[in-house]
Enzyme design. Structure first.
Site, short mmCIF file in Angstrom:
data_model
loop_
_atom_site.label_atom_id
_atom_site.label_comp_id
_atom_site.label_asym_id
_atom_site.label_seq_id
_atom_site.Cartn_x
_atom_site.Cartn_y
_atom_site.Cartn_z
N ASP A 53 0.83 -1.21 0.00
CA ASP A 53 0.00 0.00 0.00
C ASP A 53 0.86 1.26 0.00
O ASP A 53 1.98 1.25 0.51
CB ASP A 53 -0.91 -0.04 1.24
CG ASP A 53 -2.07 0.95 1.12
OD1 ASP A 53 -2.33 1.45 0.01
OD2 ASP A 53 -2.70 1.22 2.16
N ASN A 75 -10.65 -2.98 -6.13
CA ASN A 75 -9.85 -2.07 -6.97
C ASN A 75 -10.48 -1.84 -8.35
O ASN A 75 -10.17 -0.86 -9.03
CB ASN A 75 -8.42 -2.59 -7.16
CG ASN A 75 -7.53 -2.41 -5.95
OD1 ASN A 75 -6.59 -3.17 -5.73
ND2 ASN A 75 -7.82 -1.42 -5.12
#
Ligand code: FPP
Length: 245
Positions: free
Chosen positions: A20, A68
């Site tokens: 991330d 996503n």
């Protein structure tokens, strides 16, 4: 943080990473988000190599979650293009390092070229045995658990199993992660303290490690730091310290 401090006899067999912070890394530099993803590839290389050198058996990277797909189309397309390019470009290195590639997730939702490159690389590297690099692509733990529940329900409806035969072992065997041991260590970069729908079933007893390092900056030394932290913990699995001694 030195590699020598790591006890090779107490290595996690399986490390899972939530990569991330690519977007923030790019923003800090006044660049587009994709620049962060592009630079994240270097960290993928470092960590794969670092794990293979140490003798970690499996490394699972959360490369693209089911959620996503909801990102702006331009970012999704750029990420898919980057994945295709990276998988294609890295296959020779995977071969050189004896790394087998595998993937978990809903391959049917991936663009054709991405799926083709992925499956070709999986096929080319299938004989390698030093380490397995598992890409979680179009993956979410809830997606996997729902599919497993459906498969098991179908088996029961077909009379292949009774309700009493539904146990942890059967659920384990039905998840897409069934070929690999559960991760002993899960790492998340960028300072976020969440699991974000990653390997929810498999991390029941994993050690969690969070670092504020943004993924494109993650290097072998950060991996060693995470492993040393893992080795400093007492894993009790519900027992007491005295019982372990
Ligand atoms: C999270 O950062 C990262 C991703 C969603 C994608 C990860 C992909 C790569 C590192 C590219 C290549 C990967 C492989 C395995 C070939 P973010 O975009 O959520 O960052 P932010 O939280 O700062 O916005």
């Amino acid at each position: 943080m030195s590699k020598e401090k790591i006890d090779p006899k107490r290595l996690p067999k399986h490390i899972a990473i939530i990569m991330d912070g690519n977007g923030r890394w790019a923003k800090e530099k006044g660049k587009f988000r994709i620049f962060g993803h592009q630079n994240g590839v270097k960290a993928v290389r470092e960590v794969s190599e670092g794990c293979a050198e140490l003798g970690v058996e499996c490394l699972t990277l959360y490369a693209f979650s089911t959620e996503n797909w909801n990102r702006p189309k331009i970012e999704v397309n750029a990420l898919m293009t980057l994945l295709v390019k990276t998988i294609k470009g890295e296959t020779a290195t995977l071969m050189k390092n004896g790394i087998k590639l595998d993937a978990i997730g809903d391959r049917n939702t991936l663009p054709k070229d991405c799926r083709r490159e992925l499956e070709e690389a999986i096929e080319t590297t299938k004989g390698n045995s030093k380490m397995t690099l598992i890409l979680a692509l179009s993956y979410s733990a809830k997606w996997d658990i729902v599919n497993a529940a459906r498969t098991i329900a179908q088996m029961a409806a077909n009379g292949e199993i009774t309700i009493d035969e539904v146990n942890e072992e059967l659920i384990d065997k039905t998840l897409t992660t069934h070929k690999y041991p559960h991760p002993e260590l899960m790492i998340r970069t960028s300072g976020e303290l969440r699991i974000s729908n990653f390997l929810l079933w498999e991390i029941a007893y994993s050690e969690l490690y969070f670092t504020t390092v943004l993924w494109p900056d993650f290097r072998k030394e950060h991996l060693y730091e995470a492993i040393l932290d893992y080795q400093s913990r007492e894993r009790r699995f519900g027992k007491t310290s005295e019982q372990l001694a």
